[in-house]
Design a protein around this motif. Sequence first.
Motif, PDB file in Angstrom:
ATOM      1  N   SER A   4       1.040  -1.121   0.248  1.00 44.41           N
ATOM      2  CA  SER A   4      -0.424   0.730  -0.111  1.00 44.41           C
ATOM      3  C   SER A   4       0.951   1.340  -0.150  1.00 44.41           C
ATOM      4  N   PRO A   5       1.138   2.158  -1.220  1.00 48.28           N
ATOM      5  CA  PRO A   5       0.847   3.558  -1.103  1.00 48.28           C
ATOM      6  C   PRO A   5       1.490   4.435   0.229  1.00 48.28           C
ATOM      7  N   GLU A   6       0.821   4.442   1.320  1.00 43.53           N
ATOM      8  CA  GLU A   6       1.077   4.837   2.449  1.00 43.53           C
ATOM      9  C   GLU A   6       2.168   4.199   3.420  1.00 43.53           C
ATOM     10  N   THR A   7       2.402   2.754   3.322  1.00 47.54           N
ATOM     11  CA  THR A   7       3.027   2.786   4.285  1.00 47.54           C
ATOM     12  C   THR A   7       4.965   1.876   4.010  1.00 47.54           C
ATOM     13  N   ALA A   8       5.523   1.599   4.622  1.00 43.74           N
ATOM     14  CA  ALA A   8       6.869   1.426   4.831  1.00 43.74           C
ATOM     15  C   ALA A   8       7.420   1.237   3.295  1.00 43.74           C
ATOM     16  N   GLY A   9       7.189  -0.250   2.998  1.00 39.33           N
ATOM     17  CA  GLY A   9       6.853  -1.153   1.527  1.00 39.33           C
ATOM     18  C   GLY A   9       6.474  -0.111   0.423  1.00 39.33           C
ATOM     19  N   GLY A  10       5.755   0.589   0.485  1.00 41.28           N
ATOM     20  CA  GLY A  10       5.128   1.939  -0.107  1.00 41.28           C
ATOM     21  C   GLY A  10       5.827   2.523  -0.741  1.00 41.28           C
ATOM     22  N   ILE A  11       7.263   3.471   0.135  1.00 45.03           N
ATOM     23  CA  ILE A  11       7.724   4.294  -0.029  1.00 45.03           C
ATOM     24  C   ILE A  11       8.794   4.233   0.200  1.00 45.03           C
TER      25      ILE A  11
ATOM     26  N   PRO B  44       9.000  -2.766   9.549  1.00 44.01           N
ATOM     27  CA  PRO B  44       8.897  -3.794   9.357  1.00 44.01           C
ATOM     28  C   PRO B  44       8.157  -2.743   7.892  1.00 44.01           C
ATOM     29  N   ALA B  45       7.979  -3.964   6.706  1.00 42.41           N
ATOM     30  CA  ALA B  45       7.154  -3.403   5.856  1.00 42.41           C
ATOM     31  C   ALA B  45       5.808  -2.611   5.659  1.00 42.41           C
ATOM     32  N   SER B  46       5.084  -3.343   6.928  1.00 36.90           N
ATOM     33  CA  SER B  46       3.348  -2.732   6.225  1.00 36.90           C
ATOM     34  C   SER B  46       3.795  -1.571   7.934  1.00 36.90           C
ATOM     35  N   MET B  47       4.632  -1.069   8.388  1.00 35.82           N
ATOM     36  CA  MET B  47       4.405  -0.150   8.379  1.00 35.82           C
ATOM     37  C   MET B  47       3.395   1.434   8.708  1.00 35.82           C
ATOM     38  N   ASP B  48       2.799   2.182   8.851  1.00 36.32           N
ATOM     39  CA  ASP B  48       2.211   3.546   7.952  1.00 36.32           C
ATOM     40  C   ASP B  48       3.551   4.744   8.048  1.00 36.32           C
ATOM     41  N   GLN B  49       3.758   5.239   6.787  1.00 40.00           N
ATOM     42  CA  GLN B  49       4.378   6.168   6.940  1.00 40.00           C
ATOM     43  C   GLN B  49       4.134   7.047   7.664  1.00 40.00           C
ATOM     44  N   GLU B  50       3.335   7.719   8.229  1.00 44.34           N
ATOM     45  CA  GLU B  50       3.950   8.583   9.444  1.00 44.34           C
ATOM     46  C   GLU B  50       4.264   8.053  10.577  1.00 44.34           C
ATOM     47  N   ASP B  51       4.208   6.782  10.718  1.00 42.91           N
ATOM     48  CA  ASP B  51       4.967   6.137  11.928  1.00 42.91           C
ATOM     49  C   ASP B  51       6.654   5.713  11.326  1.00 42.91           C
ATOM     50  N   VAL B  52       6.442   5.733  10.030  1.00 44.31           N
ATOM     51  CA  VAL B  52       8.214   5.571  10.346  1.00 44.31           C
ATOM     52  C   VAL B  52       8.481   6.864   9.788  1.00 44.31           C
ATOM     53  N   SER B  53       8.185   8.194  10.259  1.00 43.31           N
ATOM     54  CA  SER B  53       8.224   9.042   9.706  1.00 43.31           C
ATOM     55  C   SER B  53       8.911   9.944  11.760  1.00 43.31           C
ATOM     56  N   ASN B  54       8.058   9.493  12.197  1.00 41.84           N
ATOM     57  CA  ASN B  54       8.068   9.255  14.126  1.00 41.84           C
ATOM     58  C   ASN B  54       9.647   9.249  14.037  1.00 41.84           C
ATOM     59  N   ILE B  55       9.271   7.678  13.917  1.00 42.23           N
ATOM     60  CA  ILE B  55      10.977   6.895  14.046  1.00 42.23           C
ATOM     61  C   ILE B  55      12.562   7.738  13.371  1.00 42.23           C
ATOM     62  N   PHE B  56      12.372   8.335  12.404  1.00 42.14           N
ATOM     63  CA  PHE B  56      13.507   9.043  11.782  1.00 42.14           C
ATOM     64  C   PHE B  56      13.063  10.589  12.914  1.00 42.14           C
ATOM     65  N   GLN B  57      12.285  10.901  12.746  1.00 44.84           N
ATOM     66  CA  GLN B  57      12.995  12.090  13.343  1.00 44.84           C
ATOM     67  C   GLN B  57      12.780  12.592  15.182  1.00 44.84           C
ATOM     68  N   LYS B  58      12.765  10.667  15.781  1.00 47.87           N
ATOM     69  CA  LYS B  58      13.007  10.654  16.978  1.00 47.87           C
ATOM     70  C   LYS B  58      14.602  10.384  16.782  1.00 47.87           C
ATOM     71  N   TYR B  59      15.263   9.285  16.078  1.00 52.72           N
ATOM     72  CA  TYR B  59      16.290   8.842  16.082  1.00 52.72           C
ATOM     73  C   TYR B  59      17.158   9.821  15.180  1.00 52.72           C
ATOM     74  N   GLY B  60      16.760  10.633  14.073  1.00 55.54           N
ATOM     75  CA  GLY B  60      17.898  11.283  12.778  1.00 55.54           C
ATOM     76  C   GLY B  60      18.917  10.157  11.834  1.00 55.54           C
ATOM     77  N   TYR B  61      17.592   9.107  11.975  1.00 49.12           N
ATOM     78  CA  TYR B  61      18.568   8.093  11.181  1.00 49.12           C
ATOM     79  C   TYR B  61      19.079   9.157   9.556  1.00 49.12           C
ATOM     80  N   MET B  62      19.812   8.617   8.887  1.00 53.31           N
ATOM     81  CA  MET B  62      19.756   8.715   7.655  1.00 53.31           C
ATOM     82  C   MET B  62      18.983   7.630   6.830  1.00 53.31           C
ATOM     83  N   ALA B  63      18.714   6.762   7.233  1.00 56.59           N
ATOM     84  CA  ALA B  63      18.305   5.812   5.823  1.00 56.59           C
ATOM     85  C   ALA B  63      18.377   4.651   6.664  1.00 56.59           C
ATOM     86  N   MET B  64      16.765   3.609   6.923  1.00 59.51           N
ATOM     87  CA  MET B  64      16.599   2.520   8.026  1.00 59.51           C
ATOM     88  C   MET B  64      16.333   1.306   6.955  1.00 59.51           C
TER      89      MET B  64
END
Lengths: 444, 444
Positions: free
Chosen positions: A124-131, A204-224
Amino acid sequence: MNREEKLRETILQASLNEILDLTEELHPVDLLEVLQEYEEDQKALLEKFPDEYIAMVIDEAELDEKFILLSLFPSKQKQEIISEMSSDELADMLGNIDEDTQSRILEGMEEEHREEIEELLSFSPETAGGIMATEFVSVKETMTIDETLKFLRDIAPNAETPYYIYVLDDQDVLKGIVPIRAILTSLPDVLLKDVMLENVATIPASMDQEDVSNIFQKYGYMAMPVVDEEQVMLGIITVDDIMEVLSDEHTEDMYRLAGLDEEEEIDGSVLDSIRSRLPWLLVNLVTAILASATVSLFDATISKVVALAVFMPLVTGMGGNAGTQTLTLIIRGIALGEIDYENKKEILRKEFLVGVLHGAALGLIVAILGGLWEGNAVFGLVIGVAMFLNMVIAALSGFFIPLLLKKMGIDPALASAVFVTTMTDVLGFFFFLGFATLMLTYLL
Amino acid sequence: MNREEKLRETILQASLNEILDLTEELHPVDLLEVLQEYEEDQKALLEKFPDEYIAMVIDEAELDEKFILLSLFPSKQKQEIISEMSSDELADMLGNIDEDTQSRILEGMEEEHREEIEELLSFSPETAGGIMATEFVSVKETMTIDETLKFLRDIAPNAETPYYIYVLDDQDVLKGIVPIRAILTSLPDVLLKDVMLENVATIPASMDQEDVSNIFQKYGYMAMPVVDEEQVMLGIITVDDIMEVLSDEHTEDMYRLAGLDEEEEIDGSVLDSIRSRLPWLLVNLVTAILASATVSLFDATISKVVALAVFMPLVTGMGGNAGTQTLTLIIRGIALGEIDYENKKEILRKEFLVGVLHGAALGLIVAILGGLWEGNAVFGLVIGVAMFLNMVIAALSGFFIPLLLKKMGIDPALASAVFVTTMTDVLGFFFFLGFATLMLTYLL
């Protein structure tokens, strides 16, 4: 001559070698701006560039533009360009066109590439797998730093810029990551397993993109890395994908709060705008009718004391504004993950107190205004008490409604505003006109 | 036992070697969450870690927390930790404490480091200079790939992860950048000047952080160099700094639209909340009084036809909502840079048409409702026409007011909402009650 005009001239007159130099210096986004300004020259301009660069330009283009630009080229070149595009952008483009064209393009692709893209399209386009993108660099833990450097020299030009190197086992299960800096700063004969970091944070590939972006913001990763249930690595998400997600989610929040569909575009058609907004206006019409119905309960009172009608906009206008303040704070707090079980009570206590104090201050002001206006202290009392109560109602509904919606699995940005203003309008009128009816003998 | 509780136990019981292993795997943000949950153990927990890791934790902490955590340690260790902190985070922390403490800390620092931080402190916090870090890797163009690799092995551990290597001349003027991938994928004896990219996009130190974030979003860079007027390189901004800027700007937009001060915190004090919101509520009170004053012009009419008071919430409620829709679209379009001279007219034409069509649809509905309610077709006509006009007013004011404010150099998010609702309220009442007054003989 502006920048785009100059660039257009330069490109149209450039020799092959000048073009090749230009591809080193010119960001594809800048060429894209020239293409947007000179639509009639799109083919003539793009044709001058090598397929690899055209692919980069299409990668950067907006979703709707990608296929339009690709379609400027004959079938065979189309497939060449496609083979150079980023997997995530290619999948987005293919997911956005009609199925026949999509199948035709997929059929023209090499088998391995086609399977990769078909897998991306299955998410699904708005999940981790989709982006995610499927271009990442993977190695085995038994390789040395020197072997890895040689390997990177061979393959890196085809992969997205590698920030990390992923260490996979024979089943493609992710074992660890090697930061680029470790490769740069370790001695040549060190083994990867001795410098790799284990216990890698994965998505996980099924994670919603909003949750993914929260993880990036929290930890400051460049790529996951993105993995399936068996920790098999499927792709990577880089921070520039997340910037887009953030911007989209921001637009979505603002639009939903205002009663706009998140798909509406500022330069879209009249019909699309009406489709986006009219349903919401109709919902608001129903709530406005509820408010009117409340007023109508008291029409006998109003016919005797017309000043009540004059002061009606004060009570509901202020209630709506105060409710929106609390509501916005809570919705933003939910989005940023700032509200948890423990501070919820604290926040409620604070909002309630703020409502009481605002109510006291504003109630006093309008009581004086109302009393002077009508030359009747009781009238002042009625409007003052109504204002006080409405500020408290605003605080409580601004706090509880978004949290309740969130609990029910509804996006609070989507529906809170209408419920909060219904509360402040209906209850505001009810208390104001009801109290006035009780005190009617003193108001005449 | 939840995750934080388990982590707290593990750390308090860990040996030195276990702690050193943990620093490899544990993200400082996760330790920070333990510290926030167990305030009484902050010293005991942090003390177990080496200074370098403590510095990373403080780097990740919120602005207000940084100095509190640092203050847990004796003076000498404080200076050790400070010497390990990121320059941008250190400058932010020092800019946020009283001047005496700031000078004392600066005096304790090594000269070179102190000068760097003093330079950072000289920039305004919301500019490129205010968010940049001074840790970057710089080389000369005459170095080979192999020399560069050796150089990186020597110095990289002290720099922020290098995504790019910056090539500077003897006056520190930026000549080009070498992407890490070029170093990984070029042969050892290649000269940097042959792989470096010239014409590097740079950020002037005085640029506003919002403009900086727009550039990062547009081009998808991971890091950009910050320069002074002579192109002397001063520092770098990385994309994780930009994610914070984006999130802050998003909060600011939403808060300003709702009438909250952008500094308000969800778990702040009652007094701070009132200071943030009451001024805005008072501005709204004035506009609500304007609306009431408009109604009072027609109190003679209302006293004869009380149903007008009943329908008042319909007219203004719907106008406010429709105005907010257009307004939000325009404000977001301004923020995303989607509105330019050329499409402005197109957007106006579309918004006007949407207003007319919404007005026609909603006007018809309320005309029928009003006609049936009062059993009077003229009453239906009055409310229907008023609704129609208010939808057009909403569209026009939602379009022009934010653009006008923008032109005057005022943030449209800050002030648009109050002007738009004043327009829809005041003009909405004026047309509704004014038209009713004209038609009064048919309404009785």
